[in-house]
Structures are given as C-alpha cells and as structure tokens.
Design an enzyme around this catalytic site. Structure first.
Site, mmCIF file in Angstrom:
data_model
loop_
_atom_site.group_PDB
_atom_site.id
_atom_site.type_symbol
_atom_site.label_atom_id
_atom_site.label_comp_id
_atom_site.label_asym_id
_atom_site.label_seq_id
_atom_site.Cartn_x
_atom_site.Cartn_y
_atom_site.Cartn_z
ATOM 1 N N PHE A 189 50.112 -44.559 21.439
ATOM 2 C CA PHE A 189 50.041 -45.957 21.874
ATOM 3 C C PHE A 189 50.291 -46.137 23.364
ATOM 4 O O PHE A 189 49.855 -47.123 23.959
ATOM 5 C CB PHE A 189 51.070 -46.808 21.092
ATOM 6 C CG PHE A 189 52.488 -46.689 21.607
ATOM 7 C CD1 PHE A 189 52.894 -47.394 22.745
ATOM 8 C CD2 PHE A 189 53.421 -45.875 20.976
ATOM 9 C CE1 PHE A 189 54.189 -47.278 23.235
ATOM 10 C CE2 PHE A 189 54.709 -45.747 21.466
ATOM 11 C CZ PHE A 189 55.093 -46.455 22.598
ATOM 12 N N LYS A 194 39.959 -41.286 17.535
ATOM 13 C CA LYS A 194 40.802 -42.136 16.667
ATOM 14 C C LYS A 194 41.933 -42.661 17.554
ATOM 15 O O LYS A 194 42.905 -41.974 17.829
ATOM 16 C CB LYS A 194 41.345 -41.285 15.514
ATOM 17 C CG LYS A 194 41.694 -42.018 14.247
ATOM 18 C CD LYS A 194 42.837 -42.980 14.353
ATOM 19 C CE LYS A 194 44.186 -42.349 14.521
ATOM 20 N NZ LYS A 194 45.234 -43.342 14.877
ATOM 21 N N SER A 240 53.907 -37.877 19.034
ATOM 22 C CA SER A 240 55.284 -37.401 18.908
ATOM 23 C C SER A 240 55.312 -35.969 18.345
ATOM 24 O O SER A 240 54.365 -35.544 17.674
ATOM 25 C CB SER A 240 56.059 -38.341 17.988
ATOM 26 O OG SER A 240 55.374 -38.452 16.764
ATOM 27 N N CYS A 251 55.545 -39.821 28.316
ATOM 28 C CA CYS A 251 56.079 -38.505 27.981
ATOM 29 C C CYS A 251 56.586 -37.781 29.221
ATOM 30 O O CYS A 251 57.219 -36.750 29.109
ATOM 31 C CB CYS A 251 55.018 -37.667 27.295
ATOM 32 S SG CYS A 251 53.647 -37.335 28.393
#
Ligand code: NAD
Length: 483
Positions: free
Chosen positions: A147, A171, A224, A279
C-alpha cells in the site's frame, strides 16, 4: 466516488467477486470501490496475457521502448493528477506522492536504456564455431505490490519487465487500488496491445491464485516479511522464479562527531517521511556515546512537523490503533517519551482520518518490540550504545536487513559501517539510502527472499533469461574437445 476496475485484454472491467470499499486515510471517508477478482477473472486475464506475450516478445526492443517512452510522457503530463490520487488513497502528502511517482519514472527511464545497452554478445570460440547469447522474455509475469507506494513500487517492476518483452500482470494493494486505473489508462493511451499489461484487483486469494497458476512464470512481490516469505515459498514450490521483498527495521548509527545539521535533518526526515510508512524509514537510532545535543536537535526538528500539513496519515484505523498500543506498551516497559505524537491536533476536516505525529522513544532495550519489530509508523526508538562495535553488533543481530545508515565525519567509521553492516543498502550521512538507477534496490535477511534485486541491472536479470546459442556452419578445420 471512484469505481475501480480490472484492466483485462485492453478493457476496463469489473471483477466478479465481493465488493470492497477504499477509504481515504486523511479523512476516513469512502472514496472508491472495487470488486475482487475471482479465479475465472484471473483465468481470463492470464489467457489474454498469454495470447499477447509472444508478439510482444518478438517486437524489436526499440519499438517496445518507444511505447514505454510514450507511457513516460503521459505520466509526466498527468503528474499532478496521478500524484493527487496517490495522496488521497495512501494518505501521503502531495509532495511525497509526486516524489514517489518521479522515482518510478526514473526506473522507466532506466528501462529505456536497455534498447541500446543490452545487445547480447557473440564470440568465435574456436575456428568456425560461434557462441552467442540472447536475452529473452520469460512470458507472462506478475507483480504484487504494497500500500505504501501506490505507483513507485509497481513502477520498480512494470517498465523493466515490459522492456525485456514480458506480458505483465499487476495485482495492486487492496488498500490503494485506485492509482492502478490511472496507470492502466496511461498504458492504454500509449498504445500497448491488449493483454500486454493487465491489472487484477484483489487481496490474498488473488495472490494465491496467481502463485498457483501455471501460466505465470515469474513473480515480483513487495510487502511485509511474513507474507513475502510465504509468497516466495508458494511461488517457488510451483516452479516459478520469485523475488519477494519484505519489511524492515532500519537503524541509524549516530556518532558524536556527526555534522549537527546534516544528522538532525537526515534522522528527522527519515523516520517521519511518508509518516514512517516506507521500508527505508529509520526506526531505530543507535546513539553512540555522548550525543545529547544531536538528539535534542532531532526532537526539535521532528516537533515542528504537523500531521495533516507537513506529514501524511497512517493507512488505516487498525494500523493507527496498533501503533498507539505499541507506543503505550514500550512506555510501560520503561521507554521514555521524548516526543509523543499520539492524538495530534489536526484541522476539523481531517478529524475522521488516522493521524500520528512524530514519536521518539528513548532508553529502549535492545531485545524489546520497539527495538526489533517493524511498527511502520513515524516512531523512532533510541537504543544507547557504548561504542561503534556495540551498535554494529545490534545491527547484525536484527532479523531484518534492508538499510543501515551512519552519521559521522570520520571516514574510517563510515567505511567500517559500510563493510561490517549486514544490511543490503547503506547510507553514509544519508538517512534514506535508496539506490538511484542503475544501482539496484534490495535488502538482506528477512527483508528479501530470493536472489538479486528488484530494480536496475539486477531487475533486468530477474525479468529475463539468457539463451546460449552455439553455431557451426562449415566443417571446422580445428579439432578440439568440442568437435
Ligand atoms: P502486505 O504484506 O500486507 O501486502 C502486500 C501485498 O500482499 C498486497 O498486494 C496485499 O494485497 C497482498 N497480501 C496481503 N495479505 C496477503 C496474504 N496473506 N497472502 C498473500 N498476499 C497477501 O504489505 P502492506 O501492508 O501493503 O505494505 C507494507 C509492508 O511492505 C511493510 O512491511 C513494508 O516494510 C513493506 N515494504 C517493503 C519494501 C521493500 O522494498 N522491501 C517496499 C515497500 C514496502
């Protein structure tokens, strides 16, 4: 209200699955809707991609690049429009949204260079015998994205995968699906043939269907760590090439000799930028020795950042609740709040949104959740270290290995961190050490599953394969072990 669609075979179509809402993290208001993709939607999408793939792979690299160049120009023309959409659905500030999209454009520009630089090679290996290699596409490949960068992370994959001749199935994150339709419109306007680029909306089930589908030959994943690990395991067990980038808990080592302005600005920007939801954000400050005035400087710079103005929102109510609870738990375990960003003041129209201001925890113990686990918010945990060796030992013990930075004016300290740190991306007086093209992006340990990196030359290797051709036309006068 945006009705977000799949993009299959060159057409925008609704998924056939359950309807889902998309909320703005800035206001909590519903701003869009999409329908999940069912296995039959996915089947249809992969069939059209498989049909398009051979023609696209046979298209000369220069022609592929010319379509990508048009795609780039449309993205730049629509920069404000797309950035506004990114900001609305992800909660980022407009400036952050634009910067992310521009980083994606940088990868696209790198992919344009492949038409000239990746020309293969041919050598006469013995008299009359030639060896040649050709870079070839893998077929239909898929990208699954998180996201926190609705356009940038997808653009780490899409341009390179297309430039080397694959049909690409994307996707997007089910939390931020809306930007995908703007990128698909840009692809359509650029003139890519139907099936070369596909968008499938959905969540976990769509990912599993893609991983299980024999028509997909490679999968790039960013998200994640636990999910990256399971995607890697499932995809590779089905014979696919998989590169799965995971989460992070990035330390910054702060040395007493650091330049005060560069260090305090670099640290404050690193943990608060994108509200800590990137990240590459620093989330642990390894404070070596006597650095009190530098820490005061970080606190002062972070205190000036106002959620809803200089800082964006947290992605969801659940994430905000989790962050608030994690901060409270750290305090109950003995950490000291130098800056408490919980329940910040925001303007009335943003009251329904999910806001957390910069938060600084001091005296965090090395084994605690605040020191070791990814929280993904604008929170930095200060761990006190006696010396550089202690800081490097902490870094080496981390399960994650995305980034590690040091702020110092001593070249030998910088070199020691660069060579001894176990992370994949190192910053020397840089708080967010994202490699620029053609240097590739990727971490180590549980921050990445699979070999190679996602962008740059390493990305080109991931999305393609080399075919080796050995040729002899006439009877060779040379007799050797090859004959
Ligand atoms: P996430 O792992 O929840 O989701 C990533 C993708 O996986 C999404 O498309 C989602 O729909 C899908 N997904 C969700 N649950 C799944 C499941 N059980 N099985 C299969 N697929 C599933 O990640 P997120 O919350 O969207 O993004 C934030 C995370 O991404 C953070 O951990 C962050 O560190 C990481 N991230 C890493 C990098 C990197 O380069 N290493 C870059 C950006 C974000």
């Amino acid at each position: 209200m945006i009705e977000c669609k799949n993009y299959i075979n060159g057409a925008f179509v609704e998924g056939s699955g359950a309807s889902r809402e998309v909320k703005s993290p800035r206001t909590g208001n519903v701003i869009g809707r999409f329908k999940e993709s069912t296995p039959s939607d996915i089947e249809q999408a992969i069939a059209s991609a498989k049909k398009a793939a051979p023609n696209w792979a046979r298209t000369p690299a220069k022609e592929r690049a010319s379509l990508l160049f048009k795609f780039r120009n449309i993205l730049l023309r629509d920069l404000d429009l797309i950035s506004a959409q990114i900001s609305e659905e992800s909660g980022k500030t407009l400036a952050e949204a634009k910067a992310g999209l521009m980083k994606g454009v940088e990868v696209l520009e790198y992919s344009l260079s492949l038409q000239n630089s990746d020309s293969g090679g041919r050598l006469q290996v013995s008299r009359g015998v030639f060896c040649e290699y050709r870079r070839e596409a893998l077929g239909v490949v898929a990208g699954i994205t998180p996201f926190n960068f609705p356009a940038m992370v997808p653009m780490w994959m899409i341009p390179i995968a297309l430039a080397v001749g694959n049909a690409f199935v994307w996707k997007p994150s089910d939390k931020v699906p809306l930007t995908s339709n703007l990128l698909a419109k840009a692809i359509e306007e650029a003139g890519f043939a139907p099936g070369v680029f596909t968008v499938l909306q959905g969540g976990r089930e769509s990912v599993e269907n893609l991983l299980d589908h024999p028509g997909i030959s490679a999968v790039g994943f960013v998200g994640s760590s636990p999910i990256a690990q399971s995607v890697y395991a499932r995809g590779t067990s089905r014979g696919k090439r998989v590169l799965a980038l995971g989460g992070a808990k990035n330390p910054i080592i702060l040395m007493p000799d650091a330049d005060p302005e560069i260090a305090t600005r670099g640290i404050a920007d690193s943990f608060t930028g994108c509200a800590g939801q990137r990240c590459m954000a620093a989330s642990v400050l390894l404070a070596v020795g006597e650095v009190e005035s530098l820490i005061d400087g970080v606190v002062e710079k972070a205190r000036a950042l106002r959620p809803g103005k200089e800082m964006g929102a947290i992605i969801s109510r659940e994430s905000l609740d989790r962050l608030n609870a994690s901060i409270s738990r750290a305090v109950s375990e003995g950490a000291r709040l130098l800056l408490d960003g919980r329940n910040p003041e925001v303007s009335p129209e943003l009251k329904g949104g999910y806001w957390l201001g910069p938060t600084i925890l001091d005296g965090v113990t090395p084994g605690s959740s605040a020191a070791c686990e990814e929280w993904f918010g604008p929170v930095i945990s200060i761990v006190r270290c006696k010396n550089l060796s202690e800081a490097l030992a902490f870094e080496a013990a981390s399960a994650f290995g995305n980034a590690c930075s040091v702020f110092t004016r001593d070249g030998s300290v910088a070199e020691r961190v660069a060579s001894e740190s176990t992370a994949g991306m190192i910053g020397i007086n840089v708080g967010v050490p994202v490699p620029r093209e053609p240097f590739s992006f990727g971490g180590t340990k549980i921050s990445k599953f699979g070999s190679g990196d996602i962008t740059g030359d390493s990305g080109t290797e991931f999305w393609s394969q080399l075919k080796k051709i050995t040729t002899k036309w006439a009877d060779s006068p040379d007799k050797n072990w090859m004959s």
